[in-house]
Design an enzyme around this catalytic site. Structure first.
Site, PDB file in Angstrom:
ATOM      1  N   LYS A 227       0.760  -1.433   0.002  1.00 57.34           N
ATOM      2  CA  LYS A 227      -0.072  -0.001   0.003  1.00 57.34           C
ATOM      3  C   LYS A 227       0.982   1.374  -0.046  1.00 57.34           C
ATOM      4  CE  LYS A 227      -3.810  -2.286   2.246  1.00 57.34           C
ATOM      5  NZ  LYS A 227      -3.155  -3.580   2.669  1.00 57.34           N
TER       6      LYS A 227
ATOM      7  N   ASP B 225      -3.727  -5.056  -7.713  1.00 60.14           N
ATOM      8  CA  ASP B 225      -4.992  -4.982  -7.624  1.00 60.14           C
ATOM      9  C   ASP B 225      -5.796  -3.656  -8.398  1.00 60.14           C
ATOM     10  OD1 ASP B 225      -5.044  -7.444  -6.256  1.00 60.14           O
ATOM     11  OD2 ASP B 225      -5.221  -6.220  -4.247  1.00 60.14           O
TER      12      ASP B 225
ATOM     13  N   ARG C 231      -7.351  -9.057  -9.969  1.00 59.78           N
ATOM     14  CA  ARG C 231      -5.864  -9.428  -9.325  1.00 59.78           C
ATOM     15  C   ARG C 231      -5.118  -9.511 -10.815  1.00 59.78           C
ATOM     16  NH1 ARG C 231      -2.627 -11.207  -5.341  1.00 59.78           N
ATOM     17  NH2 ARG C 231      -3.447  -9.384  -4.357  1.00 59.78           N
TER      18      ARG C 231
ATOM     19  N   LYS D 196      -8.521   0.938   6.184  1.00 58.24           N
ATOM     20  CA  LYS D 196      -8.038  -0.402   6.208  1.00 58.24           C
ATOM     21  C   LYS D 196      -6.711  -0.108   6.672  1.00 58.24           C
ATOM     22  CE  LYS D 196      -6.887  -0.132   1.053  1.00 58.24           C
ATOM     23  NZ  LYS D 196      -7.520  -0.889  -0.091  1.00 58.24           N
TER      24      LYS D 196
ATOM     25  N   ARG E  64     -12.188 -11.016  -9.055  1.00 58.86           N
ATOM     26  CA  ARG E  64     -12.577 -11.565  -7.725  1.00 58.86           C
ATOM     27  C   ARG E  64     -13.971 -10.888  -7.320  1.00 58.86           C
ATOM     28  NH1 ARG E  64      -7.284 -10.567  -4.712  1.00 58.86           N
ATOM     29  NH2 ARG E  64      -7.627  -8.459  -5.640  1.00 58.86           N
TER      30      ARG E  64
ATOM     31  N   GLU F 230      -3.397  -1.737  -5.369  1.00 57.05           N
ATOM     32  CA  GLU F 230      -2.325  -2.349  -4.354  1.00 57.05           C
ATOM     33  C   GLU F 230      -1.394  -2.817  -5.443  1.00 57.05           C
ATOM     34  OE1 GLU F 230      -3.210  -4.962  -1.427  1.00 57.05           O
ATOM     35  OE2 GLU F 230      -4.841  -3.723  -0.166  1.00 57.05           O
TER      36      GLU F 230
ATOM     37  N   ASN G  59       1.032  -5.953  -4.879  1.00 56.35           N
ATOM     38  CA  ASN G  59       1.647  -7.157  -3.941  1.00 56.35           C
ATOM     39  C   ASN G  59       2.711  -7.577  -4.439  1.00 56.35           C
ATOM     40  OD1 ASN G  59      -1.148  -7.197  -2.294  1.00 56.35           O
ATOM     41  ND2 ASN G  59      -1.776  -6.970  -4.416  1.00 56.35           N
TER      42      ASN G  59
ATOM     43  N   ARG H 189     -15.415  -6.732   0.885  1.00 56.02           N
ATOM     44  CA  ARG H 189     -14.145  -7.231   0.311  1.00 56.02           C
ATOM     45  C   ARG H 189     -14.214  -8.383  -0.490  1.00 56.02           C
ATOM     46  NH1 ARG H 189     -12.347  -9.130   6.164  1.00 56.02           N
ATOM     47  NH2 ARG H 189     -14.460 -10.072   5.858  1.00 56.02           N
TER      48      ARG H 189
END
Length: 313
Positions: free
Chosen positions: A126, A273, A211, A161, A225, A281, A283, A233
């Protein structure tokens, strides 16, 4: 040429082999004739410039949980004697995680650590994303309640978050009229020393949180997703329904912007994401999705990751 490969990961007996990307990478390494070893971060030790761990020789098998691995007795081993170390334990990205990256940096690049431990440390999911504000939804990082209230006043519907969480844990949607923001901030202040991330809520998430997997800076495949009914979420950990998805022009544009930076940082295996055309994001710690992409008929990402690793050896 066969390589000696050590995998730093969470306890192998606790993973779900049907959906675990670390396990998929291990299966592919073994299929290529590489020798596999395994250890957990808690066994790391550093004395001077020597970094060791209690390492097991491991054989993996694509079977159900409990039958998916065989371990030999552990042996204290200098990690610099391996050709490759896969840095694959899950977050939280806390001081323990950061310390392991410092230790692994002692052996890199003589031993190739994937992803690059220094860059993993410098690029939390993040934080790295904020390098590309033009691609993000409106975002605030702070602990300051007045700043958060002003942000909510501006946008009404927001997501709150933890800055260093994972798997959707601790992600809250605060809608207009919701009177729980003050209590939520009290909870966050009691549990996290870091600032929090606050973002404008993107209603497009109902259509999915995508993703996208990148290998060596190039987009390879995407899983959309879709959140479960009544859930804000979309993470698969909390019931998000995955489906293979084509990349849109906007998503390809996002990948074209961030890809060179990922490659410059030597971040081989990355998952980003994207919601409604916005990057949320990046990752880099232990990206997932390899097994799901292949299961839905997409490419075998483990093959591509190992192709990229072998080029560097």
């Amino acid at each position: 040429m066969p390589l000696s490969v050590a995998v730093q990961m969470d306890p192998i007996d606790a993973i779900n082999p049907l959906g675990d990307s670390s396990f998929a990478l291990m299966l592919e390494a073994q299929a290529r004739g590489h020798t596999l070893f395994y250890y957990t971060p808690s066994s790391l030790a550093q004395r001077g410039d020597t970094v060791t761990a209690r390492v097991h020789r491991v054989t993996v098998d694509d079977k159900e949980k409990g039958l998916h691995f065989t371990l030999e007795e552990w042996k204290k081993t200098d990690l610099s004697t391996f050709d490759v170390v896969l840095l694959r334990q899950d977050p939280p990205f806390d001081m323990n995680y950061i310390t392991t990256t410092h230790m692994l940096e002692r052996i890199h690049p003589k031993t190739l650590v994937v992803n690059h431990p220094g860059e993993v440390r410098n690029a939390p999911e993040k934080i790295l994303v904020t390098q590309f504000p033009e691609l993000m939804p409106d975002t605030l990082i702070t602990r300051d309640r007045e700043e958060i209230r002003a942000f909510r006043e501006e946008f009404g519907d927001i997501i709150v978050k933890p800055l260093f969480g994972n798997g959707g844990a601790g992600v809250f949607r605060v809608q207009p009229g919701d009177e729980n923001l003050a209590s939520l901030l009290e909870l966050f202040e009691a549990n996290f020393r870091e600032p929090f991330m606050i973002q404008r809520y993107l209603p497009e998430v109902r259509k999915g949180d995508k993703r996208i997997i990148l290998v060596d800076g190039e987009p390879i495949a995407a899983l959309n997703r879709i959140p479960a009914e009544g859930e804000a979420r979309s993470n698969m950990h909390v019931g998000g329904r995955p489906e293979l998805s084509e990349l849109t022009d906007r998503e390809r544009e996002i990948c074209a912007v961030i890809g060179p930076e990922l490659k410059r940082r030597d971040l081989i295996f990355v998952g980003i994401d994207v919601i409604g055309g916005y990057l949320t994001e990046i990752n880099v710690t232990s990206p997932t999705g390899i097994r799901e992409v292949k299961r839905f008929g997409g490419p075998d990402i483990a093959v591509l990751v190992w192709d990229a690793i072998e080029k560097r050896r």
